[in-house]
Design a protein around this motif. Sequence first.
Motif, PDB file in Angstrom:
ATOM      1  N   PHE A  16       0.856  -1.186   0.000  1.00  0.00           N
ATOM      2  CA  PHE A  16       0.000   0.000   0.000  1.00  0.00           C
ATOM      3  C   PHE A  16       0.894   1.238   0.000  1.00  0.00           C
ATOM      4  O   PHE A  16       1.761   1.374   0.862  1.00  0.00           O
ATOM      5  CB  PHE A  16      -0.919  -0.039   1.230  1.00  0.00           C
ATOM      6  CG  PHE A  16      -1.964  -1.107   1.128  1.00  0.00           C
ATOM      7  CD1 PHE A  16      -3.274  -0.773   0.827  1.00  0.00           C
ATOM      8  CD2 PHE A  16      -1.644  -2.442   1.313  1.00  0.00           C
ATOM      9  CE1 PHE A  16      -4.246  -1.766   0.725  1.00  0.00           C
ATOM     10  CE2 PHE A  16      -2.602  -3.436   1.210  1.00  0.00           C
ATOM     11  CZ  PHE A  16      -3.907  -3.091   0.911  1.00  0.00           C
ATOM     12  N   SER A  48      -5.798  -1.551  -6.685  1.00  0.00           N
ATOM     13  CA  SER A  48      -6.974  -0.790  -6.293  1.00  0.00           C
ATOM     14  C   SER A  48      -6.562   0.547  -5.684  1.00  0.00           C
ATOM     15  O   SER A  48      -5.366   0.857  -5.581  1.00  0.00           O
ATOM     16  CB  SER A  48      -7.824  -1.599  -5.316  1.00  0.00           C
ATOM     17  OG  SER A  48      -7.065  -2.043  -4.224  1.00  0.00           O
ATOM     18  N   THR A  50      -7.639   3.427  -2.432  1.00  0.00           N
ATOM     19  CA  THR A  50      -8.399   3.740  -1.229  1.00  0.00           C
ATOM     20  C   THR A  50      -7.830   5.008  -0.621  1.00  0.00           C
ATOM     21  O   THR A  50      -6.757   5.479  -1.006  1.00  0.00           O
ATOM     22  CB  THR A  50      -8.404   2.562  -0.224  1.00  0.00           C
ATOM     23  OG1 THR A  50      -9.415   2.783   0.752  1.00  0.00           O
ATOM     24  CG2 THR A  50      -7.060   2.377   0.453  1.00  0.00           C
ATOM     25  N   ASN A  52      -6.771   6.645   3.112  1.00  0.00           N
ATOM     26  CA  ASN A  52      -6.566   6.317   4.511  1.00  0.00           C
ATOM     27  C   ASN A  52      -5.397   7.118   5.057  1.00  0.00           C
ATOM     28  O   ASN A  52      -4.929   8.071   4.437  1.00  0.00           O
ATOM     29  CB  ASN A  52      -6.385   4.808   4.706  1.00  0.00           C
ATOM     30  CG  ASN A  52      -7.017   4.347   5.991  1.00  0.00           C
ATOM     31  OD1 ASN A  52      -6.539   4.659   7.072  1.00  0.00           O
ATOM     32  ND2 ASN A  52      -8.130   3.616   5.869  1.00  0.00           N
ATOM     33  N   PHE A  63      -2.195  -2.805   6.686  1.00  0.00           N
ATOM     34  CA  PHE A  63      -3.153  -3.081   5.620  1.00  0.00           C
ATOM     35  C   PHE A  63      -2.705  -4.301   4.813  1.00  0.00           C
ATOM     36  O   PHE A  63      -3.509  -5.195   4.531  1.00  0.00           O
ATOM     37  CB  PHE A  63      -3.259  -1.872   4.675  1.00  0.00           C
ATOM     38  CG  PHE A  63      -4.438  -0.982   4.931  1.00  0.00           C
ATOM     39  CD1 PHE A  63      -5.406  -0.801   3.963  1.00  0.00           C
ATOM     40  CD2 PHE A  63      -4.568  -0.293   6.128  1.00  0.00           C
ATOM     41  CE1 PHE A  63      -6.487   0.045   4.178  1.00  0.00           C
ATOM     42  CE2 PHE A  63      -5.633   0.548   6.348  1.00  0.00           C
ATOM     43  CZ  PHE A  63      -6.602   0.717   5.375  1.00  0.00           C
ATOM     44  N   PHE A  67      -4.884  -7.817   4.574  1.00  0.00           N
ATOM     45  CA  PHE A  67      -5.451  -8.348   3.338  1.00  0.00           C
ATOM     46  C   PHE A  67      -4.813  -9.675   2.938  1.00  0.00           C
ATOM     47  O   PHE A  67      -5.486 -10.544   2.372  1.00  0.00           O
ATOM     48  CB  PHE A  67      -5.377  -7.309   2.214  1.00  0.00           C
ATOM     49  CG  PHE A  67      -6.504  -6.331   2.285  1.00  0.00           C
ATOM     50  CD1 PHE A  67      -7.752  -6.647   1.774  1.00  0.00           C
ATOM     51  CD2 PHE A  67      -6.341  -5.112   2.920  1.00  0.00           C
ATOM     52  CE1 PHE A  67      -8.818  -5.758   1.867  1.00  0.00           C
ATOM     53  CE2 PHE A  67      -7.393  -4.217   3.021  1.00  0.00           C
ATOM     54  CZ  PHE A  67      -8.640  -4.544   2.491  1.00  0.00           C
ATOM     55  N   LYS A  93      -8.769  -8.815  -3.901  1.00  0.00           N
ATOM     56  CA  LYS A  93      -8.442  -7.625  -3.107  1.00  0.00           C
ATOM     57  C   LYS A  93      -8.883  -6.354  -3.831  1.00  0.00           C
ATOM     58  O   LYS A  93      -9.411  -5.418  -3.212  1.00  0.00           O
ATOM     59  CB  LYS A  93      -6.940  -7.579  -2.820  1.00  0.00           C
ATOM     60  CG  LYS A  93      -6.465  -8.679  -1.898  1.00  0.00           C
ATOM     61  CD  LYS A  93      -4.947  -8.718  -1.820  1.00  0.00           C
ATOM     62  CE  LYS A  93      -4.459  -9.908  -1.014  1.00  0.00           C
ATOM     63  NZ  LYS A  93      -2.994 -10.009  -1.000  1.00  0.00           N
ATOM     64  N   SER A  94      -8.674  -6.324  -5.145  1.00  0.00           N
ATOM     65  CA  SER A  94      -9.079  -5.167  -5.933  1.00  0.00           C
ATOM     66  C   SER A  94     -10.586  -4.960  -5.873  1.00  0.00           C
ATOM     67  O   SER A  94     -11.070  -3.830  -5.746  1.00  0.00           O
ATOM     68  CB  SER A  94      -8.623  -5.355  -7.384  1.00  0.00           C
ATOM     69  OG  SER A  94      -9.079  -4.305  -8.186  1.00  0.00           O
ATOM     70  N   LEU A  97     -11.572  -3.568  -2.321  1.00  0.00           N
ATOM     71  CA  LEU A  97     -11.190  -2.173  -2.070  1.00  0.00           C
ATOM     72  C   LEU A  97     -11.774  -1.197  -3.085  1.00  0.00           C
ATOM     73  O   LEU A  97     -12.115  -0.069  -2.733  1.00  0.00           O
ATOM     74  CB  LEU A  97      -9.666  -2.042  -2.035  1.00  0.00           C
ATOM     75  CG  LEU A  97      -9.054  -2.575  -0.753  1.00  0.00           C
ATOM     76  CD1 LEU A  97      -7.581  -2.874  -0.925  1.00  0.00           C
ATOM     77  CD2 LEU A  97      -9.272  -1.590   0.370  1.00  0.00           C
ATOM     78  N   TYR A 119      -4.109   6.058  -1.513  1.00  0.00           N
ATOM     79  CA  TYR A 119      -3.251   4.871  -1.597  1.00  0.00           C
ATOM     80  C   TYR A 119      -3.421   4.197  -2.954  1.00  0.00           C
ATOM     81  O   TYR A 119      -4.550   3.973  -3.400  1.00  0.00           O
ATOM     82  CB  TYR A 119      -3.680   3.795  -0.594  1.00  0.00           C
ATOM     83  CG  TYR A 119      -3.372   3.975   0.855  1.00  0.00           C
ATOM     84  CD1 TYR A 119      -2.968   5.175   1.412  1.00  0.00           C
ATOM     85  CD2 TYR A 119      -3.518   2.882   1.707  1.00  0.00           C
ATOM     86  CE1 TYR A 119      -2.722   5.288   2.767  1.00  0.00           C
ATOM     87  CE2 TYR A 119      -3.277   2.984   3.065  1.00  0.00           C
ATOM     88  CZ  TYR A 119      -2.885   4.185   3.587  1.00  0.00           C
ATOM     89  OH  TYR A 119      -2.651   4.287   4.932  1.00  0.00           O
ATOM     90  N   CYS A 121      -3.034   0.582  -4.013  1.00  0.00           N
ATOM     91  CA  CYS A 121      -2.974  -0.721  -3.365  1.00  0.00           C
ATOM     92  C   CYS A 121      -2.484  -1.713  -4.415  1.00  0.00           C
ATOM     93  O   CYS A 121      -3.257  -2.139  -5.272  1.00  0.00           O
ATOM     94  CB  CYS A 121      -4.350  -1.123  -2.842  1.00  0.00           C
ATOM     95  SG  CYS A 121      -5.207   0.208  -1.960  1.00  0.00           S
ATOM     96  N   HIS A 123      -1.423  -5.168  -5.537  1.00  0.00           N
ATOM     97  CA  HIS A 123      -1.662  -6.522  -5.063  1.00  0.00           C
ATOM     98  C   HIS A 123      -0.840  -7.586  -5.795  1.00  0.00           C
ATOM     99  O   HIS A 123      -0.935  -8.762  -5.450  1.00  0.00           O
ATOM    100  CB  HIS A 123      -3.154  -6.864  -5.185  1.00  0.00           C
ATOM    101  CG  HIS A 123      -4.041  -5.862  -4.529  1.00  0.00           C
ATOM    102  ND1 HIS A 123      -3.923  -5.518  -3.195  1.00  0.00           N
ATOM    103  CD2 HIS A 123      -5.058  -5.111  -5.027  1.00  0.00           C
ATOM    104  CE1 HIS A 123      -4.839  -4.607  -2.901  1.00  0.00           C
ATOM    105  NE2 HIS A 123      -5.528  -4.343  -3.986  1.00  0.00           N
TER     106      HIS A 123
END
Length: 140
Positions: A16, A48, A50, A52, A63, A67, A93-94, A97, A119, A121, A123
């Motif tokens: 992340f 993905s 997000t 945060n 995170f 995950f 995961k994608s 999120l 973020y 993300c 994966h």
Amino acid sequence: MWVQREVKLRPYPRGFHLVTEEIIRQFPEINRVNVGVFHVFIKHTSASLTINENADPTVRQDFEQFFNRCIPENEPYYIHTYEGPDDLPAHLKSSVLGSNLTIPVTNGHLNMGTWQGIYLCEHRNRASGRSLVLTLMGDS
């Protein structure tokens, strides 16, 4: 005013990553908007986006650990593993999120909380750079 641009983020390792500043640098038109909306869409199914914590890097490490525990690799029931053990987990995961963010713009700045950041993300174990479609709508 409407502006749309496709940008490519540099390759990031799995995990992340805060990319707020990298995105803003590639979209200076935000500075001209008094009231508006900034939309960010990632054109991939194995990464993905997000919003945060933007201050403490241990949040991003947590995170990743969370995950990986919730959506582990090498499950015997996975069928879609053509690109390795991280293939299907990356897609799951994608989906959890999400692929897009909508952020208000106020007086030339993203109107996020003090401790919020965007973020990426990532994966996949070995991903190339990721493409984003950035769209700005607003009044100057």
